[in-house]
Write an enzyme that holds these catalytic residues in place. Structure first.
Site, PDB file in Angstrom:
ATOM      1  N   ARG A   1       0.855  -1.185   0.000  1.00  0.00           N
ATOM      2  CA  ARG A   1       0.000   0.000   0.000  1.00  0.00           C
ATOM      3  C   ARG A   1       0.892   1.236   0.000  1.00  0.00           C
ATOM      4  NH1 ARG A   1      -2.774   3.032   4.646  1.00  0.00           N
ATOM      5  NH2 ARG A   1      -3.955   4.528   3.428  1.00  0.00           N
TER       6      ARG A   1
ATOM      7  N   ASN B   1      -7.652   1.573   9.445  1.00  0.00           N
ATOM      8  CA  ASN B   1      -6.368   1.766  10.111  1.00  0.00           C
ATOM      9  C   ASN B   1      -6.652   1.673  11.604  1.00  0.00           C
ATOM     10  OD1 ASN B   1      -5.579   2.366   7.512  1.00  0.00           O
ATOM     11  ND2 ASN B   1      -5.089   4.510   7.905  1.00  0.00           N
TER      12      ASN B   1
ATOM     13  N   GLU C   1      -3.799  -0.296   7.885  1.00  0.00           N
ATOM     14  CA  GLU C   1      -2.647   0.055   8.730  1.00  0.00           C
ATOM     15  C   GLU C   1      -2.839  -0.537  10.115  1.00  0.00           C
ATOM     16  OE1 GLU C   1      -1.638   4.225   9.201  1.00  0.00           O
ATOM     17  OE2 GLU C   1      -1.973   4.615   7.064  1.00  0.00           O
TER      18      GLU C   1
ATOM     19  N   HIS D   1      -2.936  10.972   0.781  1.00  0.00           N
ATOM     20  CA  HIS D   1      -2.454  10.706   2.131  1.00  0.00           C
ATOM     21  C   HIS D   1      -1.862  12.014   2.680  1.00  0.00           C
ATOM     22  CE1 HIS D   1      -1.256   7.223   4.942  1.00  0.00           C
ATOM     23  NE2 HIS D   1      -0.903   8.328   5.569  1.00  0.00           N
TER      24      HIS D   1
ATOM     25  N   TYR E   1      -5.086   1.307  15.478  1.00  0.00           N
ATOM     26  CA  TYR E   1      -3.957   1.384  16.401  1.00  0.00           C
ATOM     27  C   TYR E   1      -4.455   1.301  17.845  1.00  0.00           C
ATOM     28  CZ  TYR E   1      -1.127   3.040  12.404  1.00  0.00           C
ATOM     29  OH  TYR E   1      -0.470   3.153  11.214  1.00  0.00           O
TER      30      TYR E   1
ATOM     31  N   GLU F   1      -7.594   8.420   6.175  1.00  0.00           N
ATOM     32  CA  GLU F   1      -7.903   8.977   7.501  1.00  0.00           C
ATOM     33  C   GLU F   1      -8.426  10.408   7.454  1.00  0.00           C
ATOM     34  OE1 GLU F   1      -4.810   8.441  10.376  1.00  0.00           O
ATOM     35  OE2 GLU F   1      -4.823   6.266  10.177  1.00  0.00           O
TER      36      GLU F   1
END
Ligand code: PNW
Length: 456
Positions: free
Chosen positions: A83, A302, A362, A129, A304, A174
């Site tokens: 990616r 994504n 991610e 991005h 985290y 995002e």
């Protein structure tokens, strides 16, 4: 839902796409080469005090010149997907897709994807991005609705030029992060702190840009091209997994992501979101909401840090439980460790919105990596992080989450935005003086997982 037999016994499904992820401004360098125009991150990183240690992305990990070496690294890892993102200003230096695209910029991405294909690595292309053309910021950037249309026009061109060799496109990365960090908190480019209405309007233009780009790609990319986005939802995770808290986490997933994934999947802003904003609600039309909710082939998540949710006797039915100072974190203070986010979020997203497919676009960790005198990087903290998160992802798939692939952030240490080169997320270490790449212990762990398609 029933357990998928393919994911039983600790294995991932057959054909699961193991990959790595990066983004243009974070790894490419070559900021002033190949006819590239300035983005808001070029401007921002050169303002003293905005980025740790005065770091910029001017050279970074120099992937622009070293992509062949990086592809060889990926080959050694055995990954099947990469990616990456396209730098808008390499294609249109001032952001406007009026004249011809810059052949040198386009040529770079064509060579990159050809080399990936030759190595049997599938390219997954993100179109935005965070590196907004500075020329568009000068006209109001995401505060200006026209930016959404300019993005769609750029997406149409990249889609038409690359979709003969790229079968998966993500529009934006995002929207939640770049709008909040860049336009509300001011810690990311362009460094603004708008009022509530301004922020709500910027978020609206962000999801509108995504929706218009989906339509542009459908019209201009090769038929059959898979189109989605990569979003980092507030990762609603029940504080403890009992029925009441799971139910609360489901409610929180929709409300905490109201201007983002909820709008994109449901085509409307929730009543609670609009009521909370009151006079600061975004201005929007029905036609815009329809564009925003254009059907997708997949959603990229994504994931985290978890957002812990507890059932509560409040109007929304939940409260957010904030981690205490002693809660475990990685090197980035915001990166609280909660592996079960990778169990719950794909499951709840799957249940709530029934996406056709989910990719984890991610997941990864910053750590204080040091090289031993023998030239090794023994990042046992990152290895532990990946093992724990991936175990939870495997359970999630076994319990029915439609996850088709996982992209570790990141292949390489890179420019970590306002943290500069101070925070390292790579599974491969980069010596920024020599540009030497050294796979860390976590890269060896990841290779074993990829090769065996299970957590070893
Ligand atoms: C994501 N937060 O950013 C981005 O997509 C990457 O470009 C970035 O390098 C990676 O995660 C690691 O940070 C985030 O403050 C930045 O919660 C900040 C936050 C979350 C995600």
């Amino acid at each position: 839902s029933p357990a998928s037999p393919a994911a039983q016994g600790g294995s991932f499904p057959q054909g699961f796409v193991w990959g790595t992820a990066t983004a243009a401004y974070q790894v490419e360098g070559a900021a002033n080469l190949g006819g590239r125009g300035k983005s808001i991150w070029d401007t921002f990183s050169h303002i003293p005090g905005k980025v740790a240690n005065g770091d910029t992305g001017d050279v970074s990990a120099d992937q622009y010149h070293r992509f062949k070496e990086d592809i060889a690294l990926m080959r050694d890892l055995g990954v099947k997907g990469y990616r990456f993102s396209v730098s808008w200003t390499r294609i249109f230096p001032d952001g406007l897709a009026t004249g011809n695209p810059n052949a040198e910029g386009l040529g770079y991405y064509q060579r990159l994807v050809d080399a990936l294909r030759e190595a049997s690595i599938e390219p997954y292309c993100t179109l935005f991005h965070w590196d907004l053309p500075q020329a568009l910021e000068d006209k109001g950037g995401w505060q200006n609705r026209d930016t959404a249309q300019h993005f769609a026009d750029y997406a149409a061109v990249v889609g038409s030029k690359l979709s003969d060799r790229v079968s998966h496109f993500m529009t934006t990365n995002e929207i939640r992060s770049f709008t909040e960090l860049g336009y509300a908190n001011g810690v990311h480019a362009p460094g603004l702190k708008l009022d509530a209405q301004g922020v709500a309007q910027v978020k609206h233009h962000g999801v509108l840009a995504h929706g218009l780009a989906v339509q542009a790609l459908r019209a201009h990319a090769r038929p059959g091209t898979m189109i989605g986005l990569a979003e980092n939802p507030a990762a609603a995770t029940p504080v403890i997994p009992d029925a009441a808290n799971i139910h609360a986490a489901e409610a929180a997933l929709r409300e905490e992501n109201a201007p983002f994934l909820t709008a994109i999947f449901e085509g409307r802003y929730t009543e609670r979101y609009l009521a909370q904003l009151g006079g600061s609600a975004p201005k929007f039309t029905d036609a815009e909401m329809k564009a925003i909710s254009s059907p997708l082939d997949f959603v990229g998540l994504n994931i985290y840090n978890p957002m812990y949710i507890k059932a509560a006797d409040t109007p929304a039915g939940y409260t957010v439980v904030h981690p205490s100072p002693t809660y475990p974190r990685m090197a980035s203070p915001w990166l609280t460790v909660g592996p079960e986010a990778l169990y719950w979020v794909p499951l709840l997203v799957g249940r709530t919105w029934q996406p056709r497919a989910i990719y984890i676009t991610e997941n990864g960790a910053s750590a204080a990596d040091l090289m031993t005198p023998h030239g090794e990087v023994l990042d046992i903290d990152r290895a532990m992080f990946l093992r724990n998160y991936l175990n939870q992802l495997q359970r999630s798939i076994t319990d029915g989450a439609p996850v088709k692939g996982y992209f570790v952030w990141s292949l390489l240490d890179n420019f970590e935005w306002a943290d500069g080169y101070d925070k390292r997320f790579g599974i491969v270490y980069v010596d920024y003086k020599t540009q030497k790449r050294t796979p860390k212990l976590s890269a060896h762990l990841y290779r074993n997982i990829v090769m065996q398609n299970r957590i070893v």
